[in-house]
Write a protein that holds these residues in place. Structure first.
Motif, mmCIF file in Angstrom:
data_model
loop_
_atom_site.group_PDB
_atom_site.id
_atom_site.type_symbol
_atom_site.label_atom_id
_atom_site.label_comp_id
_atom_site.label_asym_id
_atom_site.label_seq_id
_atom_site.Cartn_x
_atom_site.Cartn_y
_atom_site.Cartn_z
ATOM 1 N N LYS A 1 0.568 3.949 -7.567
ATOM 2 C CA LYS A 1 1.178 5.182 -7.602
ATOM 3 C C LYS A 1 0.330 6.547 -8.345
ATOM 4 O O LYS A 1 -0.343 7.391 -7.709
ATOM 5 C CB LYS A 1 2.599 5.544 -7.814
ATOM 6 C CG LYS A 1 3.267 6.941 -7.857
ATOM 7 C CD LYS A 1 3.302 7.506 -6.397
ATOM 8 C CE LYS A 1 4.256 8.872 -6.507
ATOM 9 N NZ LYS A 1 3.547 9.597 -7.079
ATOM 10 N N LYS B 1 -6.197 11.491 -5.055
ATOM 11 C CA LYS B 1 -5.811 12.584 -4.345
ATOM 12 C C LYS B 1 -6.296 13.848 -5.045
ATOM 13 O O LYS B 1 -6.941 14.851 -4.311
ATOM 14 C CB LYS B 1 -4.004 12.875 -4.027
ATOM 15 C CG LYS B 1 -3.754 13.664 -2.954
ATOM 16 C CD LYS B 1 -2.522 13.472 -2.774
ATOM 17 C CE LYS B 1 -1.624 14.688 -1.835
ATOM 18 N NZ LYS B 1 -1.085 15.622 -2.622
ATOM 19 N N SER C 1 -4.040 -3.261 -2.104
ATOM 20 C CA SER C 1 -4.497 -1.877 -2.174
ATOM 21 C C SER C 1 -4.539 -1.223 -3.454
ATOM 22 O O SER C 1 -3.403 -1.006 -4.088
ATOM 23 C CB SER C 1 -4.381 -0.788 -1.074
ATOM 24 O OG SER C 1 -4.570 0.327 -1.470
ATOM 25 N N ALA D 1 -3.138 6.482 -6.936
ATOM 26 C CA ALA D 1 -3.173 7.440 -5.713
ATOM 27 C C ALA D 1 -3.141 8.861 -5.795
ATOM 28 O O ALA D 1 -4.036 9.582 -5.444
ATOM 29 C CB ALA D 1 -2.166 6.827 -4.810
ATOM 30 N N ASN E 1 -10.940 5.628 8.591
ATOM 31 C CA ASN E 1 -9.728 6.146 8.750
ATOM 32 C C ASN E 1 -9.269 6.959 10.057
ATOM 33 O O ASN E 1 -8.128 7.377 9.943
ATOM 34 C CB ASN E 1 -9.265 6.896 7.537
ATOM 35 C CG ASN E 1 -9.248 6.152 6.062
ATOM 36 O OD1 ASN E 1 -9.031 4.934 6.403
ATOM 37 N ND2 ASN E 1 -9.583 6.810 5.007
ATOM 38 N N SER F 1 -8.728 -0.701 2.459
ATOM 39 C CA SER F 1 -7.506 -0.568 3.073
ATOM 40 C C SER F 1 -7.095 0.744 4.127
ATOM 41 O O SER F 1 -7.642 1.425 3.763
ATOM 42 C CB SER F 1 -6.572 -0.741 1.637
ATOM 43 O OG SER F 1 -5.243 -0.508 2.146
ATOM 44 N N ASP F 2 -6.020 0.506 4.947
ATOM 45 C CA ASP F 2 -5.809 1.532 5.712
ATOM 46 C C ASP F 2 -5.200 2.703 4.986
ATOM 47 O O ASP F 2 -5.506 3.943 5.506
ATOM 48 C CB ASP F 2 -4.436 1.171 6.644
ATOM 49 C CG ASP F 2 -4.636 0.143 7.625
ATOM 50 O OD1 ASP F 2 -6.095 0.182 7.971
ATOM 51 O OD2 ASP F 2 -3.977 -0.802 8.011
ATOM 52 N N ASP F 3 -4.627 2.674 3.621
ATOM 53 C CA ASP F 3 -4.318 3.916 2.777
ATOM 54 C C ASP F 3 -5.559 4.567 2.423
ATOM 55 O O ASP F 3 -5.239 5.367 1.361
ATOM 56 C CB ASP F 3 -3.410 3.495 1.910
ATOM 57 C CG ASP F 3 -3.540 2.189 1.171
ATOM 58 O OD1 ASP F 3 -4.935 2.286 0.711
ATOM 59 O OD2 ASP F 3 -2.479 1.320 0.978
ATOM 60 N N GLY F 4 -6.805 3.870 2.507
ATOM 61 C CA GLY F 4 -8.038 4.710 1.963
ATOM 62 C C GLY F 4 -8.207 3.816 0.731
ATOM 63 O O GLY F 4 -9.277 4.158 -0.238
ATOM 64 N N LYS G 1 -7.737 6.931 13.243
ATOM 65 C CA LYS G 1 -7.006 5.988 14.012
ATOM 66 C C LYS G 1 -7.171 6.121 15.436
ATOM 67 O O LYS G 1 -7.283 4.977 16.075
ATOM 68 C CB LYS G 1 -5.528 6.656 13.785
ATOM 69 C CG LYS G 1 -4.953 6.413 12.505
ATOM 70 C CD LYS G 1 -4.325 5.276 11.949
ATOM 71 C CE LYS G 1 -3.638 4.977 10.544
ATOM 72 N NZ LYS G 1 -4.118 5.767 9.558
ATOM 73 N N ARG H 1 -3.798 1.816 -3.827
ATOM 74 C CA ARG H 1 -3.282 2.954 -3.609
ATOM 75 C C ARG H 1 -1.706 2.638 -3.121
ATOM 76 O O ARG H 1 -0.844 3.485 -2.650
ATOM 77 C CB ARG H 1 -3.815 3.887 -2.524
ATOM 78 C CG ARG H 1 -5.242 4.450 -3.053
ATOM 79 C CD ARG H 1 -5.794 5.715 -2.075
ATOM 80 N NE ARG H 1 -7.194 5.834 -2.714
ATOM 81 C CZ ARG H 1 -7.873 6.604 -2.139
ATOM 82 N NH1 ARG H 1 -7.503 7.257 -1.051
ATOM 83 N NH2 ARG H 1 -9.289 6.827 -2.636
ATOM 84 N N ASN H 2 -1.561 1.121 -2.832
ATOM 85 C CA ASN H 2 -0.204 0.857 -2.443
ATOM 86 C C ASN H 2 0.024 -0.633 -2.598
ATOM 87 O O ASN H 2 -0.841 -1.455 -1.879
ATOM 88 C CB ASN H 2 -0.108 1.168 -1.002
ATOM 89 C CG ASN H 2 1.207 0.495 -0.430
ATOM 90 O OD1 ASN H 2 1.874 -0.224 -0.771
ATOM 91 N ND2 ASN H 2 1.420 0.714 0.992
#
Ligand SMILES: *Cc1c(COP(=O)(O)O)cnc(C)c1O
Length: 499
Positions: free
Chosen positions: A342, A349, A7, A345, A208, A26-29, A210, A9-10
């Motif tokens: 990082k 943000k 991702s 991300a 996203n 990805s789960d983290d957007g 859940k 973002r991660n």
């Protein structure tokens, strides 16, 4: 060498290509990116003799390393068949000394077909490989062309359903009719009262969500995405830049190794990012010319290093580029941040909270391959008219934006390298704007009268995709507010929360 995906973002968790295609986002957007860009194994001299399908295999096997040869070849054969009205699949047409790479010969006459013809096959293959038993629910936001191309690709595909959200007043009449006449009982089309960014933001929020995800899992369903955030959209788009270079070489238009420029009418930044990936695979590409319409957020970004979506959203004659949040730019930002999830991300943000972010001088230096500019509505219309009068060739509005920007580029830089302009839609998809640009007298005609007139003056047959919808019945009529998207999805899937 195996390519894994992580991702933007991660960077910690890595997944295979098939897992990235299945998940979409990805789960983290963040968006999935390859851990390295593979180098072409075949020389251009070898590629020169290959068909589109063979070229697709040579390129895609390097990215989708967990697909077997047999799996990938089957996907390619099923995608690039007689749905395309020319054997070349993506022919190059010369006009005014520049090459237009026509990417609109598929089922829905826009370049989205290049990737969306194959994505359903990649996705069902990926589900099988990963022993996924759930039904795959494709959730898509469209600025007009992705929607129909995804509907056409997924209609009737076993084990899938597709839901498309489009801005009710933000697409061309032909685009809307194409979507609303879509057959297939696994398809669902919804107009939203809002613009494309509202649709895209709403779709990302559903991904996203859940709680919704849990209820879907209980019902044996999971979301995936057909938007260009899916890596399974991006990889097939790299193919035609490799193919175009090889064909220019074959036809003796360039020397082996000679650098060409590529100009791309840009919205969500997927198409031009594919060209950037092609360059990084070793295709001799010089500048990547990023063309925007009046929603020129990307032009401002390339000039200033500041991405700022806080501005008025303009409805233009090139609606597929009416976008203020260019999703795929995130993949480039991640890269110029030194593949640092990082940093990326944090910037994203800032984009979602303040609507803007600034990149560092050091990051900006890495954008030297890109040139950004834009064409306003008047310049776009003028370009269509001029091209028609000079050559008889009729450009659609999106391609005309790129053509106009390309002329600005040459004027500014005096760089006259051989250039390929991505021609992203058939003029038949944007008939009214195109015909009005040529002569305002056409304004009085109905949409389908304009289709016939365009065919006459341009000396091109009306594409099947248009003939089909002339008399087709409207099968979808749902319209909702952007706050109602979740409820609409739950209803279609039959999983509304008990109250
Ligand atoms: C989607 C689209 C674009 C923009 O492509 P991106 O990959 O989103 O930048 C341009 N022209 C047409 C006709 C399109 O359908």
């Amino acid at each position: 060498m195996e390519v894994l995906y992580s991702s933007t973002r991660n960077g910690e968790r890595k997944v295979t290509a098939s897992q990235a295609i299945l998940k979409g986002l990805s789960d983290d957007g963040g968006l999935f990116v390859p851990d390295h860009i593979p180098t072409l194994e075949c020389s251009m001299r070898d590629l020169m003799e290959k068909s589109y399908q063979e070229t697709a295999y040579e390129v895609m096997k390097l990215f989708l390393t967990d697909f077997t040869q047999d799996e990938l070849m089957t996907c390619i054969e099923r995608a690039y068949d007689s749905k395309f009205d020319t054997e070349a699949v993506a022919p190059l047409v010369e006009a005014e000394g520049t090459y237009y790479l026509e990417l609109f010969h598929g089922a829905t006459i826009a370049f989205k077909d290049m990737a969306l013809s194959i994505l359903p096959h990649l996705m069902t293959t990926a589900a099988r490989k990963n022993h996924v038993e759930n039904e795959i629910v494709i959730l898509t936001a469209t600025s007009g062309d992705t929607g129909k191309a995804a509907l056409a690709g997924f209609a009737g595909v076993e084990g899938t359903r597709i839901i498309v959200f489009y801005p009710k007043d933000g697409v061309s009449p032909i685009q809307e009719k194409q979507m609303l006449t879509q057959k297939g009982n696994n398809t669902f089309v919804v107009g939203i009262r809002g613009n494309f960014d509202d649709a895209q933001t709403g779709v990302k929020a559903l991904f996203n969500d859940k709680e919704l995800g849990e209820r879907m899992a209980n019902a044996g369903m999971q979301f995936s995405s057909a938007n260009s955030i899916n890596i399974g959209r991006l990889v097939p788009q790299v193919v035609y830049y490799v193919y175009a270079y090889a064909k220019l070489l074959k036809e003796g238009r360039i020397r082996d190794g000679e650098k060409i420029n590529v100009a791309v009418p840009t919205g969500n930044f997927g198409n031009i990012l594919a060209a950037f990936y092609a360059k990084n695979m070793g295709v001799p590409i010089g500048r990547l010319i990023c063309a925007s319409n009046e929603n020129k957020v990307l032009y401002d970004f390339f000039v200033t290093g500041r991405y700022d979506r806080n501005r008025e959203f303009m409805l233009t004659s090139s609606p597929s580029m009416d976008i203020l949040i260019s999703s795929n730019l995130e993949r480039l930002i991640y890269r110029i941040a030194g593949n640092d999830a990082k940093i990326n991300a944090d910037l994203m943000k800032s984009l979602s909270e303040a609507g803007s972010y600034d990149i560092t001088e050091q990051m900006k230096e890495q954008l030297a391959d890109f040139y950004g500019n834009y064409a306003d509505e008047k310049e776009t219309a003028k370009r269509i008219k001029e091209m028609y009068e000079n050559t008889g060739y009729i450009l659609d509005t999106h391609t005309a934006v790129a053509s106009a920007v390309y002329r600005k580029y040459v004027k500014e830089t005096k760089d006259t390298s051989v250039t390929v302009i991505a021609s992203t839609a058939s003029p038949f998809k944007f008939t009214r704007s195109v015909m009005n640009a040529i002569d305002t007298k056409y304004n009085a005609m109905s949409d389908f009268e304009l289709v016939d007139e365009l065919s006459k003056i341009g000396n091109v047959a009306v594409p099947n995709a248009i003939e089909e919808i002339r008399t087709a019945p409207i099968l979808h009529d749902t319209v909702c507010d952007k706050t109602e998207m979740k409820a609409v999805v739950e209803r279609f899937l039959g999983i509304a929360a008990q109250s």
